[in-house]
Design a protein around this motif. Structure first.
Motif, PDB file in Angstrom:
ATOM      1  N   ARG A  89       0.966  -1.452   0.000  1.00  0.00           N
ATOM      2  CA  ARG A  89      -0.070   0.156   0.018  1.00  0.00           C
ATOM      3  C   ARG A  89       0.877   1.360   0.023  1.00  0.00           C
ATOM      4  N   TYR A  90       2.125   1.212   0.071  1.00  0.00           N
ATOM      5  CA  TYR A  90       2.903   2.206   0.125  1.00  0.00           C
ATOM      6  C   TYR A  90       3.960   2.654  -1.085  1.00  0.00           C
ATOM      7  N   THR A  91       3.209   2.477  -2.207  1.00  0.00           N
ATOM      8  CA  THR A  91       4.003   2.808  -3.408  1.00  0.00           C
ATOM      9  C   THR A  91       4.500   4.056  -3.619  1.00  0.00           C
ATOM     10  N   ILE A  92       3.814   5.241  -3.268  1.00  0.00           N
ATOM     11  CA  ILE A  92       4.136   6.501  -3.256  1.00  0.00           C
ATOM     12  C   ILE A  92       5.388   6.917  -2.394  1.00  0.00           C
ATOM     13  N   GLU A  93       5.196   6.490  -1.233  1.00  0.00           N
ATOM     14  CA  GLU A  93       6.039   6.683  -0.139  1.00  0.00           C
ATOM     15  C   GLU A  93       7.638   5.876  -0.462  1.00  0.00           C
ATOM     16  N   ILE A  94       7.526   4.672  -1.014  1.00  0.00           N
ATOM     17  CA  ILE A  94       8.695   3.933  -1.695  1.00  0.00           C
ATOM     18  C   ILE A  94       9.071   4.684  -2.742  1.00  0.00           C
TER      19      ILE A  94
END
Length: 482
Positions: free
Chosen positions: A103-108
């Motif tokens: 769920r953390y695509t943007i953060e990664i």
């Protein structure tokens, strides 16, 4: 249809990021570019497609940024493609983490970008041309805190704004006041720092410094000096490699003969910094600066950071075997050690850097640590011949001026020549022409927080971003297994 629109969106976003370096309005292009790629990645569930879209975005930006290499390697275009592929690979490798279902695509994506940016700028074959914070230098009054964060703080601020803008405008999960706050707070801090810096804090060393701008294939240094004798500059910097000389013939070379006459006739108290291609007494070739004055023997300062694939061949043990690559660099310029990075003249300390060196904040910090009170830059845009590249360099030097609290004076051939104050503001500027510019400058001794601790700060950034990446990856794998 959605796949086609996302492919096109990633391409356009990469293009907008490239054009953001050409004008202060490009700051809005950056916000649009990253907010768009965030929306594309967030709406894509398949890891392979997320990686593909990020790949297209990155490659579009990097290929456009280094498109000037097509001019440099016009006869061997595939060599230019090889050079462009290196930063593409470096930036793409961390993005493979997007293949993980989470769920953390943007953060990664953000942490991978920031980590790669710091890494790419601190390896021998890297450079600052891909720094996304560079366009902030169009508005130097908003980034005075670079004295503490360095230019990396600008990239972090931009991506933080884009992240909150995405969750405010598109996802509508955050209140608009949060976005306003993250924009206003750094600007307010910068304004306070700028106001504090303008207060008189005691005696200052004021010196008049000039820079000579030359058109392509022109070496009329003496005539420009003579035409501008009333400027009465203590120091004058000339462009890079305007003459090919041997160390034995410094006093008899025609260019220096003309300069010596100028010094005798009307520049009695001036010191000149002249860029030359030097054949040293031991037979080595070097890109050097000759420090020339009427009353002293010439001094030499040699370039310590040659351009990879331009002035030396990295991994020569392997690439030497590829004849087309070897022909691109007929000779290697091996750095000749300098006695000191700062030149001591009377009570002044000056650091004459040669073109490529000046864009690396690490090299400028090293010069300041050696005592440099002002940075002089001898440069040439004759080979690259790219005004987009010139505008990027101008913004990079503005950022470096703020980061190190130093004036920059740049003399260029076939490019922009200018004088930047220690707050990142342009004091004088001229385009491609035979011209002479001069300005009163302040020689400063105090080192900034970043300048004193730059090595520790770089490690902190890397640990922060790598640690964040590992944390998100571990959380994603844990959630997937439960």
């Amino acid at each position: 249809m959605a796949f086609f629109f996302k492919i096109t969106g990633a391409l356009v976003a990469g293009g907008l990021l490239y054009f953001s370096h050409d004008h202060w309005l490009g700051l809005f292009f950056i916000l649009i570019a990253f907010t768009s790629i965030f929306a594309i990645l967030h709406s894509t569930t398949q890891g392979g497609l997320r990686f593909l879209y990020s790949l297209i975005f990155i490659c579009a930006y990097i290929i456009l940024t280094f498109s000037f290499l097509g001019h440099v390697t016009v006869e061997q275009s595939y060599v230019g493609l090889l050079l462009i592929s290196i930063p593409c690979i470096v930036y793409i490798i961390p993005m493979t983490l997007l293949l993980i279902k989470c769920r953390y695509t943007i953060e990664i994506f953000i942490l991978a970008w920031l980590c790669t940016e710091v890494f790419w700028n601190n390896i021998n074959i890297g450079n600052p041309f891909l720094l996304i914070g560079t366009p902030l230098s169009y508005c130097p009054f908003i980034i005075q805190w670079y004295q503490y964060t360095g230019p990396w703080g600008g990239s972090l601020w931009i991506l933080a704004m884009c992240y909150i803008l995405f969750y405010t405008v598109i996802k509508k999960k955050l209140h608009l006041s949060i976005f306003i706050g993250i924009v206003i707070i750094p600007i307010t801090i910068s304004a306070c720092m700028f106001a504090d810096a303008t207060k008189n804090k005691g005696p200052e060393k004021v010196r008049k410094v000039g820079a000579i701008s030359l058109e392509a294939n022109d070496t009329k240094v003496a005539s420009l000096l003579q035409a501008n004798q009333l400027a009465e500059c203590q120091y004058v910097v000339c462009p890079e490699a305007i003459a090919v000389v041997s160390q034995r013939s410094l006093l008899t070379h025609p260019v220096f003969t003309q300069i010596r006459r100028s010094l005798c006739n009307f520049l009695d108290s001036s010191t000149l910094f002249v860029g030359v291609f030097l054949y040293a007494n031991d037979g080595q070739a070097a890109n050097s600066i000759v420090v020339y004055s009427k009353h002293k023997q010439p001094l030499l300062r040699h370039k310590q950071r040659p351009i990879p694939f331009g002035e030396y061949l990295p991994c020569s043990g392997i690439l030497d075997k590829i004849s087309s690559v070897r022909r691109l660099i007929p000779y290697d310029l091996h750095p000749i050690p300098n006695e000191a990075e700062a030149i001591h003249i009377d009570i002044d300390f000056l650091s004459p850097l040669i073109c490529y060196e000046s864009i690396f904040v690490k090299d400028v910090c090293r010069a300041c640590e050696s005592g440099a009170e002002i940075i002089l830059v001898s440069a040439s845009n004759e080979l690259v011949n790219s005004m987009h590249c010139e505008r990027q360099i101008l913004n990079i030097l503005c950022a470096n001026a703020i980061t190190t609290n130093r004036y920059f004076v740049r003399a260029n051939q076939n490019g922009l020549s200018y004088i930047i104050d220690n707050r990142g503001f342009l004091k004088q500027k001229c385009g491609i022409s035979n011209a002479f510019i001069a300005c009163s400058t302040i020689f400063l001794q105090e080192q900034t927080f970043y300048c004193k601790h730059n090595a520790i700060i770089i490690r902190f950034y890397l640990l922060l971003y790598i640690g964040g990446l590992m944390a998100y990856v571990i959380i994603s794998l844990f959630n997937r297994n439960h």
